[in-house]
Write an enzyme that holds these catalytic residues in place. Structure first.
Site, PDB file in Angstrom:
ATOM      1  N   CYS A  15     -14.847 126.708  49.717  1.00  0.00           N
ATOM      2  CA  CYS A  15     -14.253 127.730  48.857  1.00  0.00           C
ATOM      3  C   CYS A  15     -13.954 128.979  49.675  1.00  0.00           C
ATOM      4  O   CYS A  15     -14.304 129.070  50.850  1.00  0.00           O
ATOM      5  CB  CYS A  15     -15.233 128.131  47.755  1.00  0.00           C
ATOM      6  SG  CYS A  15     -15.799 126.761  46.739  1.00  0.00           S
ATOM      7  N   GLY A  41      -9.072 127.270  48.553  1.00  0.00           N
ATOM      8  CA  GLY A  41      -9.387 126.745  47.232  1.00  0.00           C
ATOM      9  C   GLY A  41      -8.248 126.954  46.272  1.00  0.00           C
ATOM     10  O   GLY A  41      -7.838 128.091  46.033  1.00  0.00           O
ATOM     11  N   TYR A 256      -9.379 122.279  61.114  1.00  0.00           N
ATOM     12  CA  TYR A 256      -8.424 122.189  60.010  1.00  0.00           C
ATOM     13  C   TYR A 256      -8.473 123.329  59.007  1.00  0.00           C
ATOM     14  O   TYR A 256      -7.441 123.856  58.593  1.00  0.00           O
ATOM     15  CB  TYR A 256      -8.655 120.869  59.246  1.00  0.00           C
ATOM     16  CG  TYR A 256      -7.983 120.816  57.896  1.00  0.00           C
ATOM     17  CD1 TYR A 256      -6.632 120.495  57.781  1.00  0.00           C
ATOM     18  CD2 TYR A 256      -8.697 121.098  56.727  1.00  0.00           C
ATOM     19  CE1 TYR A 256      -6.013 120.463  56.534  1.00  0.00           C
ATOM     20  CE2 TYR A 256      -8.078 121.067  55.483  1.00  0.00           C
ATOM     21  CZ  TYR A 256      -6.743 120.750  55.389  1.00  0.00           C
ATOM     22  OH  TYR A 256      -6.129 120.724  54.167  1.00  0.00           O
TER      23      TYR A 256
HETATM   24  P1  5GP Z   1      -5.579 111.406  55.095  1.00  0.00           P
HETATM   25  O1  5GP Z   1      -4.193 111.142  54.624  1.00  0.00           O
HETATM   26  O2  5GP Z   1      -5.897 110.714  56.393  1.00  0.00           O
HETATM   27  O3  5GP Z   1      -6.586 111.119  54.027  1.00  0.00           O
HETATM   28  O4  5GP Z   1      -5.730 112.951  55.337  1.00  0.00           O
HETATM   29  C1  5GP Z   1      -5.362 113.547  56.544  1.00  0.00           C
HETATM   30  C2  5GP Z   1      -4.554 114.775  56.289  1.00  0.00           C
HETATM   31  O5  5GP Z   1      -5.249 115.622  55.375  1.00  0.00           O
HETATM   32  C3  5GP Z   1      -4.321 115.589  57.531  1.00  0.00           C
HETATM   33  O6  5GP Z   1      -2.959 115.955  57.539  1.00  0.00           O
HETATM   34  C4  5GP Z   1      -5.180 116.829  57.397  1.00  0.00           C
HETATM   35  O7  5GP Z   1      -4.476 117.965  57.840  1.00  0.00           O
HETATM   36  C5  5GP Z   1      -5.457 116.914  55.928  1.00  0.00           C
HETATM   37  N1  5GP Z   1      -6.853 117.262  55.636  1.00  0.00           N
HETATM   38  C6  5GP Z   1      -7.927 117.223  56.418  1.00  0.00           C
HETATM   39  N2  5GP Z   1      -9.037 117.618  55.762  1.00  0.00           N
HETATM   40  C7  5GP Z   1      -8.647 117.901  54.520  1.00  0.00           C
HETATM   41  C8  5GP Z   1      -9.333 118.385  53.373  1.00  0.00           C
HETATM   42  O8  5GP Z   1     -10.539 118.642  53.370  1.00  0.00           O
HETATM   43  N3  5GP Z   1      -8.554 118.559  52.260  1.00  0.00           N
HETATM   44  C9  5GP Z   1      -7.229 118.310  52.244  1.00  0.00           C
HETATM   45  N4  5GP Z   1      -6.519 118.518  51.122  1.00  0.00           N
HETATM   46  N5  5GP Z   1      -6.556 117.878  53.307  1.00  0.00           N
HETATM   47  C10 5GP Z   1      -7.268 117.667  54.434  1.00  0.00           C
HETATM   48 MG    MG Z   2      -2.297 118.025  57.546  1.00  0.00          MG
END
Ligand code: 5GP
Ligand code: MG
Length: 472
Positions: A15, A41, A256
């Site tokens: 958050c 968030g 990230y």
């Molecule tokens: P995947 O499609 O492999 O499940 O997710 C990878 C993508 O989600 C990457 O582009 C990354 O930037 C993004 N990502 C990584 N961690 C998170 C997170 O905690 N939440 C969200 N919404 N996106 C994430």
């Molecule tokens: Mg991404």
């Protein structure tokens, strides 16, 4: 593997928190701060303000701009002190009890709390408190802190808070507000960031310094792990309430989560993320590639670092639609990969006939990359080489990062070669945990939590049967 661990359902996602002290327009400033922290968030937003005698509350499900959609709403939050909160969205379950700041009536008066992080001994603590007669209104671990506070004795609120915190373990960056005091603190391991700034006689605390920039506040320092800072008429009063022999800053904030223009854990995210790209290019080059491309926006900075180190051009080959909301009407005729298509469209002229490196910051379920590789292939690329600026995510996070359960983590069950086959890339390489650790800042003997990559959990996770052993 302990099955229960993958299914704990009270994990609080990451958050954003903000606190403003000593400015007549405090709630408007808190609103702007939340706006800058929106990436932390998107599910709910809220502010509690104080005019020195009463607390005022407005918190709803939705984006900051929707929750505070008129001047009148902010006008109903008067006073020179305010705290705010943005909550991250989880898939599916979104209930109003997720909305923060929480506001309760203590024997000393009203108290509001904004919490970033997740407590790892929620289940046994809640059971204990319920057996002792506590009633709960939410399933939130932040309410648990308030329940412990209500039970604890001490001369001042901060004494009582320190007493209460002796019972909890895990990740917590907290901002609390009473009618005349703001209390700010960070858990002894410092999992989540929290920084302190000053402006025009006022004080501000925020999850990330990008919120300070928008408010034109000057960054002063990070709130120390294990520090409690009490802000009231007498000024700022800092106490070290607990210390830990090692720190556990969430390394995924650098990979990230945090914004590149922020400073977290004492260093610039942009600089660190570029270094991840440099390391990735050095350790896992793609010698024959024509272009380096990113998956906007989250891997832009790492891709720039990769391009710089490898001496190859960075190209913008995927155009992102920034207006993709959480709900959109899907076409009635099933369209393949609709979700990723509405978010990204390839620039055919850049991709056609080329060998490209796609730099991605992380692979969670693997679905984004699978669809993206297909998308760029349709645009006519000759070869797609995927480079990931973090190691394979093999373990769930219990300290607040919004990862799915272990069963859904692609790398928990598949080798790198199997993932390459699944996403249909010509090659796939990740940073190793060692390469990642070598690239992040290490001044002041910083320690990091790398549990999602390594399975080394710096604070053990408790379930109902007591401490859980990690044996995978
Ligand atoms: P995947 O499609 O492999 O499940 O997710 C990878 C993508 O989600 C990457 O582009 C990354 O930037 C993004 N990502 C990584 N961690 C998170 C997170 O905690 N939440 C969200 N919404 N996106 C994430
Ligand atoms: Mg991404």
């Amino acid at each position: 593997m302990n099955k229960q661990l993958t299914e704990i359902d009270h994990v609080r996602p990451n958050c954003g928190v903000i606190g403003v002290w000593g400015r007549p327009e405090a709630s408007t400033l808190a609103y702007l701060g939340l706006y800058a922290l929106q990436h932390r968030g998107q599910e709910s937003a809220g502010i509690v303000s104080s005019d020195g005698s009463k607390l005022y509350h407005h918190a709803r499900m939705g984006l900051v701009a929707d929750v505070f959609r008129s001047r009148e709403i902010l006008d109903r939050l008067p006073g020179s002190m305010a705290i705010g909160h943005n909550r991250y969205s989880t898939t599916g379950k979104s209930t109003p009890d997720n909305v923060q700041p929480l506001l309760v009536e203590d024997r000393t008066g009203p108290i509001a709390i904004s919490h970033n992080g997740n407590l790892v001994n929620y289940t046994p603590l809640r059971k204990f408190l319920e057996e002792e007669g506590s009633l709960f209104q939410t399933s939130s671990d932040s309410e648990l802190i308030l329940q412990l506070l209500a039970r604890s004795h001490g001369k001042t609120l901060s004494d009582r808070l320190v007493e209460a915190l002796k019972m909890v373990r895990g990740a917590y960056s907290l901002v609390l507000l009473t009618a005349r005091q703001m209390i700010v603190l960070r858990d002894p391991h410092g999992f989540r960031p929290l920084c302190l700034g000053k402006f025009n006689g006022g004080t501000v605390v925020a999850s990330e310094s990008c919120a300070l920039d928008l408010l034109e506040a000057e960054y002063v320092r990070d709130i120390e792990p294990g520090e409690i800072l009490v802000i009231d008429e007498s000024g700022l009063n800092s106490i070290k309430f607990a210390s830990s022999s090692h720190k556990a800053h969430c390394i995924f904030e650098f990979v990230y989560f945090s914004r590149p223009d922020s400073r977290v854990f004492g260093d610039n995210v942009d600089k660190t993320r570029r270094k991840l790209g440099h390391s990735l290019a050095r350790a896992h080059p793609a010698l024959d590639a024509d272009y380096i491309i990113s998956v906007p926006d989250s891997s832009n900075t790492a891709a720039l670092g990769f391009a710089h180190e490898s001496g190859k051009p960075f190209e913008i080959a995927l155009i992102r639609n920034h207006y993709v909301g959480r709900t959109f009407i899907e076409p009635e005729q099933p369209m393949r990969d609709f979700g990723v298509k509405i978010k990204f469209n390839p620039v055919v002229g850049v991709l056609k006939g080329k060998r490209v490196v796609v730099v991605e910051d992380s692979i969670v379920r693997g679905t984004t990359l699978k669809k993206l590789v297909r998308l760029v292939r349709k645009a006519g690329v000759r070869e797609v080489h995927v480079r990931v600026s973090s190691p394979p995510i093999r373990n769930p996070c219990f300290y607040g990062m919004n990862f799915p359960t272990r069963s859904e983590l692609m790398a928990a069950w598949h080798s790198v070669e199997e993932i390459r086959e699944f996403i249909e890339a010509d090659s796939l390489e990740y940073l190793t945990p060692e390469e990642l650790l070598a690239a992040v800042p290490h001044q002041d003997c910083q320690g990091y939590c790398t549990a999602c990559f390594t399975g080394n959990y710096p604070v053990p996770i408790d379930d109902e049967d007591g401490p859980v052993r990690f044996d995978w």
